[in-house]
Design an enzyme around this catalytic site. Structure first.
Site, PDB file in Angstrom:
ATOM      1  N   THR A  71       0.857  -1.196   0.000  1.00 12.24           N
ATOM      2  CA  THR A  71       0.000   0.000   0.000  1.00 12.24           C
ATOM      3  C   THR A  71       0.891   1.243   0.000  1.00 12.24           C
ATOM      4  O   THR A  71       0.677   2.175  -0.782  1.00 12.24           O
ATOM      5  CB  THR A  71      -0.944  -0.011   1.222  1.00 12.24           C
ATOM      6  OG1 THR A  71      -1.808  -1.147   1.087  1.00 12.24           O
ATOM      7  CG2 THR A  71      -1.777   1.250   1.300  1.00 12.24           C
ATOM      8  N   ASN A 150      -5.411  -9.494  -8.180  1.00  8.45           N
ATOM      9  CA  ASN A 150      -5.611 -10.204  -6.913  1.00  8.45           C
ATOM     10  C   ASN A 150      -6.960 -10.901  -6.816  1.00  8.45           C
ATOM     11  O   ASN A 150      -7.148 -11.762  -5.961  1.00  8.45           O
ATOM     12  CB  ASN A 150      -5.452  -9.235  -5.729  1.00  8.45           C
ATOM     13  CG  ASN A 150      -6.237  -7.963  -5.906  1.00  8.45           C
ATOM     14  OD1 ASN A 150      -6.012  -7.214  -6.856  1.00  8.45           O
ATOM     15  ND2 ASN A 150      -7.174  -7.716  -5.026  1.00  8.45           N
ATOM     16  N   GLN A 180       0.931  -9.799  -6.288  1.00  8.59           N
ATOM     17  CA  GLN A 180       0.479 -11.182  -6.482  1.00  8.59           C
ATOM     18  C   GLN A 180       1.355 -11.948  -7.470  1.00  8.59           C
ATOM     19  O   GLN A 180       1.132 -13.137  -7.694  1.00  8.59           O
ATOM     20  CB  GLN A 180      -0.987 -11.214  -6.947  1.00  8.59           C
ATOM     21  CG  GLN A 180      -1.968 -10.566  -5.975  1.00  8.59           C
ATOM     22  CD  GLN A 180      -2.152 -11.368  -4.680  1.00  8.59           C
ATOM     23  OE1 GLN A 180      -1.785 -12.548  -4.587  1.00  8.59           O
ATOM     24  NE2 GLN A 180      -2.732 -10.722  -3.668  1.00  8.59           N
ATOM     25  N   SER A 200       4.978  -7.079  -1.435  1.00 12.19           N
ATOM     26  CA  SER A 200       4.602  -7.110  -0.023  1.00 12.19           C
ATOM     27  C   SER A 200       4.965  -8.463   0.595  1.00 12.19           C
ATOM     28  O   SER A 200       4.585  -9.513   0.060  1.00 12.19           O
ATOM     29  CB  SER A 200       3.090  -6.892   0.066  1.00 12.19           C
ATOM     30  OG  SER A 200       2.685  -6.915   1.404  1.00 12.19           O
ATOM     31  N   HIS A 202       4.028 -10.196   3.248  1.00  8.24           N
ATOM     32  CA  HIS A 202       3.084 -11.168   3.816  1.00  8.24           C
ATOM     33  C   HIS A 202       2.360 -12.005   2.762  1.00  8.24           C
ATOM     34  O   HIS A 202       1.615 -12.921   3.085  1.00  8.24           O
ATOM     35  CB  HIS A 202       2.088 -10.489   4.775  1.00  8.24           C
ATOM     36  CG  HIS A 202       1.057  -9.618   4.140  1.00  8.24           C
ATOM     37  ND1 HIS A 202      -0.258 -10.005   4.046  1.00  8.24           N
ATOM     38  CD2 HIS A 202       1.121  -8.394   3.590  1.00  8.24           C
ATOM     39  CE1 HIS A 202      -0.959  -9.033   3.469  1.00  8.24           C
ATOM     40  NE2 HIS A 202      -0.147  -8.045   3.189  1.00  8.24           N
ATOM     41  N   THR A 238      12.675   4.991  11.634  1.00 13.17           N
ATOM     42  CA  THR A 238      13.569   3.905  12.037  1.00 13.17           C
ATOM     43  C   THR A 238      13.236   2.642  11.251  1.00 13.17           C
ATOM     44  O   THR A 238      12.068   2.259  11.161  1.00 13.17           O
ATOM     45  CB  THR A 238      13.439   3.647  13.555  1.00 13.17           C
ATOM     46  OG1 THR A 238      13.732   4.864  14.228  1.00 13.17           O
ATOM     47  CG2 THR A 238      14.387   2.560  14.024  1.00 13.17           C
ATOM     48  N   CYS A 326      -9.051  -7.415   0.036  1.00  9.95           N
ATOM     49  CA  CYS A 326      -8.298  -6.213   0.381  1.00  9.95           C
ATOM     50  C   CYS A 326      -9.182  -4.981   0.423  1.00  9.95           C
ATOM     51  O   CYS A 326      -8.759  -3.923   0.850  1.00  9.95           O
ATOM     52  CB  CYS A 326      -7.197  -5.979  -0.644  1.00  9.95           C
ATOM     53  SG  CYS A 326      -6.212  -7.438  -0.883  1.00  9.95           S
TER      54      CYS A 326
HETATM   55  N1  PMP Z   1      -1.819  -4.784  -4.274  1.00  5.71           N
HETATM   56  C1  PMP Z   1      -2.364  -5.995  -4.400  1.00  5.71           C
HETATM   57  C2  PMP Z   1      -2.597  -6.562  -5.772  1.00  5.71           C
HETATM   58  C3  PMP Z   1      -2.702  -6.719  -3.251  1.00  5.71           C
HETATM   59  O1  PMP Z   1      -3.257  -7.941  -3.393  1.00  5.71           O
HETATM   60  C4  PMP Z   1      -2.459  -6.153  -1.980  1.00  5.71           C
HETATM   61  C5  PMP Z   1      -2.792  -6.904  -0.709  1.00  5.71           C
HETATM   62  N2  PMP Z   1      -4.054  -7.395  -0.614  1.00  5.71           N
HETATM   63  C6  PMP Z   1      -1.897  -4.882  -1.900  1.00  5.71           C
HETATM   64  C7  PMP Z   1      -1.574  -4.226  -3.076  1.00  5.71           C
HETATM   65  C8  PMP Z   1      -1.625  -4.214  -0.594  1.00  5.71           C
HETATM   66  O2  PMP Z   1      -0.536  -4.788   0.048  1.00  5.71           O
HETATM   67  P1  PMP Z   1      -0.236  -4.552   1.603  1.00  5.71           P
HETATM   68  O3  PMP Z   1      -1.116  -5.470   2.343  1.00  5.71           O
HETATM   69  O4  PMP Z   1       1.209  -4.896   1.749  1.00  5.71           O
HETATM   70  O5  PMP Z   1      -0.465  -3.112   1.897  1.00  5.71           O
END
Ligand code: PMP
Length: 384
Positions: A71, A150, A180, A200, A202, A238, A326
C-alpha cells in the site's frame, strides 16, 4: 480438517523467518542509525536484505527501498512521481482493475487536478493495450498496470506494455503493482523497462507490515515520508529491521522453492477447478491457465451470495474470500469483475480460492467432498 484457501489475502510465515525475526527482536535489536556495534550489526541485516532482494530481481542494491508494505509502495509510486513531475506533466494512466492502493490514490490525485485515464479490460481481464497506447502523450508522467490481478489471477503482459510505452515515450515512468506476481514469476524489472515495482512480504510467507519498492536508478520520484533521512532520504523512520530481514529470507526461500511449489499449487487448483466444473451452476471467473497465476481461482456459485457461501465453508473449516479481501468497502462491487462485464448475479456469488505451498491435495479433496452437498442445500434455501 482445516483448509486455508485465502493465501492472496495473506500467508503463514515460514518457521525459519519466525526464528530469524525472533533473534533480531530479542538479541540483535539495535537501531541501524546508531554508531555503536549494535547499530552496525542491525545495519548489516538491512544491507544483506537488500542484497538478497536485489539478487532475485537482478538489480542494484541501491534500487531497493523498504516500505511498510505494498500500500505504501503504491502510494509512493503514484504520488511521489506526480510530485517530481507535476511542473510539466499532469496525466496518469492506469487500469480499471487495480487494487484500491492504486485506484484510490489515482482518485485522490484526480481530486487534486490530475487527469486520470483508466484503461478498460476485456472479458478475460486483459488490459486493452490499443486504448492504452492511444492515450499516451507528452503530458503523461506515469503508466501504472498491475502484474497479477488479486481477484481473478489474470496476468497482465506488463513487460511488453512497459517496453512499448518506453519505445514511444522514454520519459514516462512505468509502475507495476506486483504483489500477487512476486515469488510466482521471475520478472526482472530493469530488463522489462519497469521503473517502479511494488511487493509485499506477507504474500510470500514473510511478516505483515513490510514490503519494498524497486526504484530504477535515476527515476524521478519524491519521498512522501520525511524525517531523519533514513534510506537515503527516500523514506524516513527507524528501519523495520526484523521485518525487512524476515522479508528477504522469505523472498529467498520462496524463490528457491518456486518451481516445485508452483507445480504443487497448480495441481491443487486443477483438482478443485475440475471438481467444481462438474457441478451445476458453477462458473469459473478466472481466465484460462495460460494467462492466469497458479495460485488464484475465482468461481461463482450462481444463486448463492458470496458471503453466505463464505460463512458456510468457514463452518467446515475452509477459509476463502469473497471478491477482493483487500477492499474495506465490502458493499462496493468488485471493480475487476465489473470491468470484465460479468452479470450482477455472477459478481454477487463470486468466491476467490487462493493457494500456497502449505496446501495439500487432501485439503482440495476435502473441499470437493464438502462443497457439492453444501451448494445444493444453500441453493434450495435461496429458492424457498
Ligand atoms: N496490491 C495488491 C494486488 C494486493 O493484493 C495487496 C494486498 N491485498 C496490496 C496491493 C496491498 O498490500 P499490503 O497489504 O502490503 O499493503
Amino acid at each position: 480438517m482445516e483448509a486455508y484457501f485465502d493465501n492472496s489475502a495473506t500467508t503463514a510465515v515460514y518457521p525459519q523467518v519466525v526464528e530469524l525475526t525472533n533473534k533480531i527482536f530479542t538479541k540483535d535489536y539495535g537501531n541501524p542509525s546508531s554508531l555503536h556495534m549494535k547499530g552496525i550489526e542491525a545495519e548489516r541485516y538491512l544491507s544483506d536484505a537488500k542484497e538478497r532482494i536485489a539478487k532475485i530481481l537482478k538489480c542494484d542494491k541501491k534500487e531497493i527501498l523498504f516500505t511498510s508494505g505494498a500500500t505504501e509502495s503504491n502510494n509512493l509510486s503514484l504520488i511521489g512521481s506526480y510530485l517530481a513531475n507535476k511542473r510539466n506533466k499532469n496525466t496518469l494512466i492506469t487500469t480499471q482493475i487495480e487494487h484500491p492502493s492504486v485506484s484510490q490514490v489515482a482518485s485522490f490525485l484526480e481530486e487534486m487536478g490530475v487527469n486520470v485515464i483508466r484503461i478498460p479490460v476485456d472479458e478475460k481481464g486483459i488490459v486493452d493495450t490499443d486504448s492504452l497506447y492511444d492515450a499516451l502523450s507528452e503530458d503523461v508522467f506515469m503508466v501504472s498496470v498491475m502484474g497479477v490481478n488479486n481477484e481473478t489471477g489474470v496476468v497482465e503482459p506488463v513487460g511488453d506494455i512497459a517496453s512499448e510505452v518506453k519505445r514511444r515515450y522514454p520519459d514516462i515512468i512505468f509502475h507495476s503493482d506486483y504483489v500477487q506476481g512476486f515469488s510466482k514469476y521471475k520478472l526482472y524489472p530493469s530488463r522489462n523497462n519497469i521503473d517502479l515495482l511494488s511487493a509485499s512480504a506477507h504474500k510470500f510467507h514473510g511478516p505483515k507490515g513490510v514490503g519494498f519498492l524497486f526504484i530504477k536508478d535515476k527515476t524521478r520520484i519524491k519521498p512522501l515520508i520525511l524525517g531523519g533521512g533514513q534510506q537515503n532520504n527516500m523514506r524516513s523512520g527507524t528501519d523495520n529491521v526484523p521485518g525487512v530481514a524476515g522479508m528477504a529470507l522469505a523472498a529467498s526461500l520462496s524463490f528457491e522453492n518456486a518451481s516445485v511449489s508452483n507445480a504443487n499449487i497448480k495441481k491443487i487448483k486443477d483438482i478443485i477447478k475440475d471438481g467444481l466444473l462438474k457441478m451445476d451452476g458453477v462458473c469459473i471467473n478466472s481466465p484460462d491457465d495460460e494467462i492466469c497465476a497458479p495460485h488464484i481461482l475465482n468461481v461463482s456459485f450462481m444463486g448463492v451470495r458470496s458471503e453466505v457461501m463464505l460463512h458456510a465453508l468457514e463452518e467446515k473449516g475452509i477459509y476463502v474470500s469473497s471478491g477482493s479481501a483487500c477492499s474495506s468497502n465490502k458493499k462496493e462491487k468488485s471493480s475487476t469483475l465489473k470491468s470484465m462485464n460479468l452479470s450482477m448475479q455472477r459478481m454477487d456469488s463470486a468466491i476467490r480460492f487462493s493457494f500456497s505451498e502449505n496446501n495439500t491435495i487432501e485439503q482440495a479433496l476435502y473441499l470437493l467432498e464438502i462443497i457439492e452437498p453444501l451448494y445444493n442445500q444453500l441453493k434450495k434455501f435461496v429458492r424457498s
